[in-house]
Structure formats: C-alpha cells, structure tokens
Design a protein around this motif. Structure first.
Motif, mmCIF file in Angstrom:
data_model
loop_
_atom_site.group_PDB
_atom_site.id
_atom_site.type_symbol
_atom_site.label_atom_id
_atom_site.label_comp_id
_atom_site.label_asym_id
_atom_site.label_seq_id
_atom_site.Cartn_x
_atom_site.Cartn_y
_atom_site.Cartn_z
ATOM 1 N N ARG A 169 0.809 -1.217 0.000
ATOM 2 C CA ARG A 169 0.000 0.000 0.000
ATOM 3 C C ARG A 169 0.847 1.275 0.000
ATOM 4 N NH1 ARG A 169 -2.504 -2.656 4.363
ATOM 5 N NH2 ARG A 169 -1.768 -1.011 5.750
ATOM 6 N N LEU A 170 2.168 1.137 -0.034
ATOM 7 C CA LEU A 170 3.037 2.317 0.029
ATOM 8 C C LEU A 170 3.084 3.006 -1.335
ATOM 9 C CD1 LEU A 170 4.907 3.854 1.987
ATOM 10 C CD2 LEU A 170 6.803 2.484 1.124
ATOM 11 N N ARG A 171 2.954 4.325 -1.333
ATOM 12 C CA ARG A 171 2.957 5.091 -2.561
ATOM 13 C C ARG A 171 4.261 4.884 -3.317
ATOM 14 N NH1 ARG A 171 1.370 10.937 -0.412
ATOM 15 N NH2 ARG A 171 2.805 11.440 -2.114
ATOM 16 N N ILE A 172 4.156 4.902 -4.646
ATOM 17 C CA ILE A 172 5.282 4.520 -5.486
ATOM 18 C C ILE A 172 6.456 5.478 -5.325
ATOM 19 C CG2 ILE A 172 4.403 5.799 -7.462
ATOM 20 C CD1 ILE A 172 6.272 2.434 -7.516
ATOM 21 N N GLU A 173 6.171 6.790 -5.113
ATOM 22 C CA GLU A 173 7.283 7.730 -4.983
ATOM 23 C C GLU A 173 8.025 7.522 -3.671
ATOM 24 O OE1 GLU A 173 3.775 9.877 -3.207
ATOM 25 O OE2 GLU A 173 4.187 8.596 -4.922
ATOM 26 N N LEU A 174 7.308 7.079 -2.616
ATOM 27 C CA LEU A 174 7.966 6.766 -1.352
ATOM 28 C C LEU A 174 8.805 5.493 -1.492
ATOM 29 C CD1 LEU A 174 5.230 7.636 1.312
ATOM 30 C CD2 LEU A 174 7.303 8.904 0.751
ATOM 31 N N VAL A 175 8.302 4.541 -2.258
ATOM 32 C CA VAL A 175 9.079 3.324 -2.497
ATOM 33 C C VAL A 175 10.399 3.677 -3.178
ATOM 34 C CG1 VAL A 175 9.137 1.145 -3.759
ATOM 35 C CG2 VAL A 175 7.041 1.845 -2.612
ATOM 36 N N SER A 176 10.339 4.571 -4.156
ATOM 37 C CA SER A 176 11.562 4.976 -4.859
ATOM 38 C C SER A 176 12.544 5.657 -3.916
ATOM 39 C CB SER A 176 11.200 5.921 -6.012
ATOM 40 O OG SER A 176 10.358 5.279 -6.940
ATOM 41 N N LEU A 177 12.031 6.529 -3.035
ATOM 42 C CA LEU A 177 12.915 7.227 -2.090
ATOM 43 C C LEU A 177 13.587 6.253 -1.130
ATOM 44 C CD1 LEU A 177 10.699 10.340 -1.254
ATOM 45 C CD2 LEU A 177 12.827 10.336 -2.556
ATOM 46 N N LEU A 178 12.815 5.277 -0.638
ATOM 47 C CA LEU A 178 13.384 4.315 0.311
ATOM 48 C C LEU A 178 14.348 3.359 -0.379
ATOM 49 C CD1 LEU A 178 10.270 3.485 2.550
ATOM 50 C CD2 LEU A 178 12.050 5.187 2.899
ATOM 51 N N GLU A 179 14.077 3.040 -1.646
ATOM 52 C CA GLU A 179 15.008 2.184 -2.379
ATOM 53 C C GLU A 179 16.343 2.885 -2.594
ATOM 54 O OE1 GLU A 179 12.890 1.162 -5.906
ATOM 55 O OE2 GLU A 179 11.982 -0.649 -5.023
ATOM 56 N N LYS A 180 16.311 4.198 -2.831
ATOM 57 C CA LYS A 180 17.548 4.939 -3.009
ATOM 58 C C LYS A 180 18.398 4.947 -1.736
ATOM 59 C CE LYS A 180 15.756 8.064 -6.582
ATOM 60 N NZ LYS A 180 15.412 9.477 -6.909
ATOM 61 N N GLN A 181 17.713 4.847 -0.592
ATOM 62 C CA GLN A 181 18.451 4.805 0.680
ATOM 63 C C GLN A 181 18.738 3.373 1.116
ATOM 64 O OE1 GLN A 181 17.006 7.311 3.856
ATOM 65 N NE2 GLN A 181 16.095 8.814 2.445
#
Length: 293
Positions: free
Chosen positions: A277-289
């Motif tokens: 359920r996590l928004r896609i832009e938040l997924v991208s930010l967390l993947e970068k970290q």
C-alpha cells in the motif's frame, strides 16, 4: 412440493419462487438472485423459468422502468396447474401383491406433540428489483503502479461506475491508467480527484488533459504549497511522532535519512510497503536509501 416438473434443478427454481411468493402467489426476484440461491448459472435459471412458463406452472410479466430500462420480472404461481401436475399416490391395484400379513400390530403409544406456537417469519418483498451487492475485485489488483491510493469511497464509486458501464477493471486497466495518474499527481492533482472526475463525467479512461482548467489550477497551487513546505523541512528537518504522513513524505523528499525518522514512522512505512500500500514515490525514495533490500 409434489409437483412433477421433470428436472431436479427446475423444481429447485420453482421451490425458490414459491418460497419468495406472497399470499397471492406473486414474487419478483431477479434472475441473478434466483441463480445464486439455487447455485446455478444465470443462463440456467432463465432457461428453467422459461420452461416453467411454457408448462403453464407459472406466469411471467415483464416490468419496464428503472435505471437500465427494465426491472425484475413479476412471477405468478398458477395454483390450479400446480395442483393438477402433482404426482398422484399409487393405488393398491397398481402394486404387486405381497401377501397378507397375519401379524397384528398395536397402535403406537407415542403422543403426537402439539403444533408449535412459534410463528414462522415471512420474508418481506419490496416492489423494487433485488439489488445484488457489488463484489469488490480490487483486493486482487496491484495498485502499486499508481502514485498514491484514492480513498475507499472514491475507489468503490469508480469500481461501481465501471461495472455499470460493463467495463471490467483488470490489472491491464490499472497499469494503463498509471502514467496519466502520475502526470496529474506530479502537477498537484491527487488520484482521488482524478477518479472522482471519472465518476462524475462517466469516463472509462483518463488523461490529464481532460481535466478542467480549474482543477489544474487548484493542483498547481497545492503543488507550490508542498514545495514551500518541503523547503521549510530542508531548513528545520524536524519530524516527531505526531507529524502527519504528508510531512514525513516531504521530509524524505527533502533528503532526510530514513533512519532519522521516529521509530513509529519507520514501522508504519515498512508495514505499508510489505502490504503493498506504500505510494510509489515513497518506495523509490526508500530504495535509493537501500531501506527496502
């Protein structure tokens, strides 16, 4: 019911109609309701009803009106035909002679219990057609390609609109909508607003250019406000347990490390990611970290 109709499934349909009928022998269930209750397809239910009408056991009256142009049919039980088609008991002359039983059997001493005083409740039927519940198919779909999830109310209204237009919602539909929803989201228009416009205007598809200038202007204002708040986070970087999810998102977009967030927000983000359920832009930010490894 001892009426002979020639088919077990057809008798089940007849019993269902009789169970729904009022004292005058009238009832008006939908084809789908009959099919669901008798555990058969809608086409089979329609075929059995037509055969019952052909045999004269019931009479069907088509009702016009309603949203889709017609309501459920009204059915009348033909009591005289039902009584005449009952299976008659076999007479003694039709039975094979089995000899005379010489033993006498005394009558049973069992006392027949008195009839129950409990009155069986009757089912109340309204004159409106039976409204079948909308099955929520969204549980089997992956919305992670969308920039954010809409509210449950808006999503259910959109699914109902698609069903009314006989447009199935498949994973392909979800994937095809994602690019335009992402464009709208990046310009400050929420997915909730996009689907809301689809419902109001009966749009089967969606493109950002279809939105009115007013909605686009409102989205631009919201986007600028978020950018100002993001700049504030760059200066302060303060996130507490009481901060909203929007504040947390802005802080991450401003470059705040995931591990700098309070533990409560860390657990919430990881839990939503695992649940899809996590928004896609938040997924991208967390993947970068390297958080979601």
């Amino acid at each position: 019911m001892k009426t002979h109709v020639g088919s077990h499934a057809r008798k089940l349909v007849l019993i269902k109609l009789a169970d729904n009928a009022c004292d005058k022998g009238e009832c008006w269930p939908s084809y789908q309701h009959i099919a669901d209750q008798c555990e058969m397809s809608k086409r089979s239910a329609m075929r059995h009803i037509d055969k019952l009408v052909e045999d004269g056991l019931i009479r069907k009256e088509v009702r016009k009106g309603g949203i889709k142009g017609n309501r459920s049919n009204v059915y009348f039980l033909e009591r005289e035909m039902l009584l005449s088609s009952m299976i008659q008991p076999t007479t003694p002359s039709d039975k094979l002679s089995l000899g005379v039983v010489s033993e006498s059997h005394p009558p049973s001493d069992t006392v027949t219990p008195p009839p129950s005083d409990i009155v069986s409740p009757r089912t109340s039927h309204s004159l409106d057609p039976v409204k079948e519940p909308i099955k929520n198919k969204s549980k089997n779909l992956d919305f992670s390609v969308w920039p954010e999830m809409p509210s449950n109310q808006t999503l259910n209204d959109w699914l109902a609109m698609r069903k009314r237009m006989k447009a199935d919602v498949t994973q392909t539909v979800i994937n095809r909508l994602a690019p335009q929803l992402t464009i709208a989201f990046n310009k400050g228009v929420s997915v909730d607003d996009c689907l809301g416009e689809c419902v109001v205007r009966n749009w089967r598809g969606f493109e950002f250019d279809w939105l009115s200038d007013e909605i686009k202007a409102r989205g631009l204002g919201r986007l600028r406000a978020n950018q100002r708040r993001s700049s504030d986070f760059e200066l302060s970087g303060q996130i507490t347990n009481h901060s909203s999810r929007k504040d947390v998102s802005l802080a991450l977009q401003a470059g705040m490390p995931f591990k700098a967030l309070p533990e409560r927000h860390q657990n919430d983000l990881i839990g939503e990611w695992r649940a899809g359920r996590l928004r896609i832009e938040l997924v991208s930010l967390l993947e970068k970290q390297n958080v979601l490894l």
